[in-house]
Design an enzyme around this catalytic site. Sequence first.
Site, PDB file in Angstrom:
ATOM      1  N   HIS A  15       0.842  -1.197   0.000  1.00 10.45           N
ATOM      2  CA  HIS A  15       0.000   0.000   0.000  1.00 10.45           C
ATOM      3  C   HIS A  15       0.879   1.250   0.000  1.00 10.45           C
ATOM      4  CE1 HIS A  15      -2.917  -3.056   1.227  1.00 10.45           C
ATOM      5  NE2 HIS A  15      -3.837  -2.237   0.792  1.00 10.45           N
ATOM      6  N   PRO A  17       2.795   3.817  -2.088  1.00  6.60           N
ATOM      7  CA  PRO A  17       2.896   4.240  -3.494  1.00  6.60           C
ATOM      8  C   PRO A  17       4.335   4.457  -3.944  1.00  6.60           C
ATOM      9  CG  PRO A  17       1.932   5.993  -2.132  1.00  6.60           C
ATOM     10  CD  PRO A  17       2.092   4.792  -1.239  1.00  6.60           C
ATOM     11  N   ASP A  74       9.110  -6.107   2.410  1.00  7.46           N
ATOM     12  CA  ASP A  74       9.197  -5.498   3.735  1.00  7.46           C
ATOM     13  C   ASP A  74      10.598  -4.941   3.861  1.00  7.46           C
ATOM     14  OD1 ASP A  74       7.534  -5.039   6.196  1.00  7.46           O
ATOM     15  OD2 ASP A  74       9.417  -5.715   7.064  1.00  7.46           O
ATOM     16  N   SER A  75      10.692  -3.687   4.206  1.00 10.13           N
ATOM     17  CA  SER A  75      11.984  -3.032   4.116  1.00 10.13           C
ATOM     18  C   SER A  75      12.143  -2.013   5.226  1.00 10.13           C
ATOM     19  CB  SER A  75      12.111  -2.361   2.742  1.00 10.13           C
ATOM     20  OG  SER A  75      10.918  -1.683   2.397  1.00 10.13           O
ATOM     21  N   PHE A 157      11.361   8.088  -1.883  1.00  2.40           N
ATOM     22  CA  PHE A 157      10.319   8.123  -0.858  1.00  2.40           C
ATOM     23  C   PHE A 157      10.972   7.818   0.501  1.00  2.40           C
ATOM     24  CE2 PHE A 157       9.784   3.546   0.007  1.00  2.40           C
ATOM     25  CZ  PHE A 157      10.415   2.993  -1.096  1.00  2.40           C
ATOM     26  N   ASP A 160      14.808   8.195   1.886  1.00  5.77           N
ATOM     27  CA  ASP A 160      15.785   8.404   0.805  1.00  5.77           C
ATOM     28  C   ASP A 160      16.620   9.683   0.951  1.00  5.77           C
ATOM     29  OD1 ASP A 160      15.496   6.040  -0.567  1.00  5.77           O
ATOM     30  OD2 ASP A 160      13.988   6.812  -1.955  1.00  5.77           O
ATOM     31  N   LYS A 180      19.168   4.666  -8.576  1.00  5.66           N
ATOM     32  CA  LYS A 180      18.815   3.961  -7.335  1.00  5.66           C
ATOM     33  C   LYS A 180      18.447   2.512  -7.653  1.00  5.66           C
ATOM     34  CE  LYS A 180      15.579   3.713  -3.482  1.00  5.66           C
ATOM     35  NZ  LYS A 180      14.295   4.088  -2.900  1.00  5.66           N
ATOM     36  N   ARG A 186      16.473  -3.069  -2.668  1.00  8.86           N
ATOM     37  CA  ARG A 186      15.366  -3.742  -3.382  1.00  8.86           C
ATOM     38  C   ARG A 186      15.892  -4.390  -4.667  1.00  8.86           C
ATOM     39  NH1 ARG A 186      12.486   0.188  -2.366  1.00  8.86           N
ATOM     40  NH2 ARG A 186      11.706  -0.709  -0.435  1.00  8.86           N
TER      41      ARG A 186
HETATM   42  P1  ITT Z   1       3.606  -1.874   2.664  1.00  6.12           P
HETATM   43  O1  ITT Z   1       3.792  -2.696   3.916  1.00  6.12           O
HETATM   44  O2  ITT Z   1       2.184  -1.700   2.286  1.00  6.12           O
HETATM   45  O3  ITT Z   1       4.468  -2.335   1.522  1.00  6.12           O
HETATM   46  P2  ITT Z   1       4.985   0.141   4.218  1.00  6.12           P
HETATM   47  O4  ITT Z   1       5.423   1.542   3.926  1.00  6.12           O
HETATM   48  O5  ITT Z   1       4.245  -0.094   5.512  1.00  6.12           O
HETATM   49  O6  ITT Z   1       4.128  -0.364   2.977  1.00  6.12           O
HETATM   50  P3  ITT Z   1       7.183  -1.406   5.217  1.00  6.12           P
HETATM   51  O7  ITT Z   1       6.422  -1.957   6.362  1.00  6.12           O
HETATM   52  O8  ITT Z   1       8.084  -2.331   4.467  1.00  6.12           O
HETATM   53  O9  ITT Z   1       6.231  -0.791   4.128  1.00  6.12           O
HETATM   54  O10 ITT Z   1       7.972  -0.143   5.740  1.00  6.12           O
HETATM   55  C1  ITT Z   1       9.186   0.180   5.210  1.00  6.12           C
HETATM   56  C2  ITT Z   1       9.482   1.637   5.442  1.00  6.12           C
HETATM   57  O11 ITT Z   1      10.899   1.793   5.315  1.00  6.12           O
HETATM   58  C3  ITT Z   1       8.850   2.463   4.351  1.00  6.12           C
HETATM   59  O12 ITT Z   1       7.647   3.056   4.767  1.00  6.12           O
HETATM   60  C4  ITT Z   1       9.919   3.482   4.035  1.00  6.12           C
HETATM   61  O13 ITT Z   1       9.749   4.627   4.754  1.00  6.12           O
HETATM   62  C5  ITT Z   1      11.211   2.843   4.469  1.00  6.12           C
HETATM   63  N1  ITT Z   1      11.874   2.389   3.244  1.00  6.12           N
HETATM   64  C6  ITT Z   1      11.902   1.145   2.717  1.00  6.12           C
HETATM   65  N2  ITT Z   1      12.537   1.138   1.542  1.00  6.12           N
HETATM   66  C7  ITT Z   1      12.915   2.399   1.327  1.00  6.12           C
HETATM   67  C8  ITT Z   1      13.603   3.034   0.279  1.00  6.12           C
HETATM   68  O14 ITT Z   1      13.984   2.390  -0.814  1.00  6.12           O
HETATM   69  N3  ITT Z   1      13.827   4.328   0.394  1.00  6.12           N
HETATM   70  C9  ITT Z   1      13.438   5.023   1.463  1.00  6.12           C
HETATM   71  N4  ITT Z   1      12.764   4.521   2.483  1.00  6.12           N
HETATM   72  C10 ITT Z   1      12.515   3.203   2.423  1.00  6.12           C
END
Ligand code: ITT
Length: 199
Positions: A15, A17, A74-75, A157, A160, A180, A186
């Site tokens: 969810h 974007p 999940d990140s 986002f 970053d 990136k 990712r």
């Molecule tokens: P979904 O679970 O719906 O995918 P989420 O935003 O809740 O959305 P996560 O639980 O994986 O996703 O949260 C990961 C957060 O870490 C995410 O909201 C970002 O703020 C940050 N994040 C992850 N990858 C990133 C990236 O490539 N660049 C910047 N911030 C990142």
Amino acid sequence: MLKLVKGMRIVAATHNPGKVPEIAALLGGDYEIVTAGQLNLPEPEETESTFSGNAMLKARHAARLSGEVSLADDSGLSVAALDGAPGIFSARWAGPKKDFALAMRKVEERLEEAGATDRRAWFTSALAVAWPDGPCVVVEGEVHGELAFPPRGERGFGYDPIFRPDGFDQTFGEMEPHAKDAMSHRARAFEKLKAALID
Ligand code: ITT
């Protein structure tokens, strides 16, 4: 055999974007992508304690509800001087309004409170693909770098604008999206996923 066949439809179980164009670019236009939001799938609660656990939870949830192959990410950002925080709580540090200016300030404040000068940090991405009949594959990728304050750049986002990957002068927030996508956490997880699931 668990394989992703070109042209098939994949549910991007996110969810966020910000992640969708990155997932689409990394899949290389070879798949039809539909998002969990477009299918009105509810967001599951992320109750696991690891990136891989939460990625599998999200992919399985979407596969079960949609009946289609689903891919979840999940990140998060881990800061060495904060013992890996915010880590799996990266989204939660931004609060209910998903305010990442606030989350980035929180990182800076926590470092100041700790009197820490070590700026090393890394992003992790766990990617899970789940099939509606049960199987699930998960991989992880990381990119290491340093935190930069104040935040720089309007691209990307989340965190970053405060992350500068090792070997580069720009933050992820300043980089062209394709730059990136060539070396991010990712992208590195995707390389592993492709090796495992794409002929
Ligand atoms: P979904 O679970 O719906 O995918 P989420 O935003 O809740 O959305 P996560 O639980 O994986 O996703 O949260 C990961 C957060 O870490 C995410 O909201 C970002 O703020 C940050 N994040 C992850 N990858 C990133 C990236 O490539 N660049 C910047 N911030 C990142």
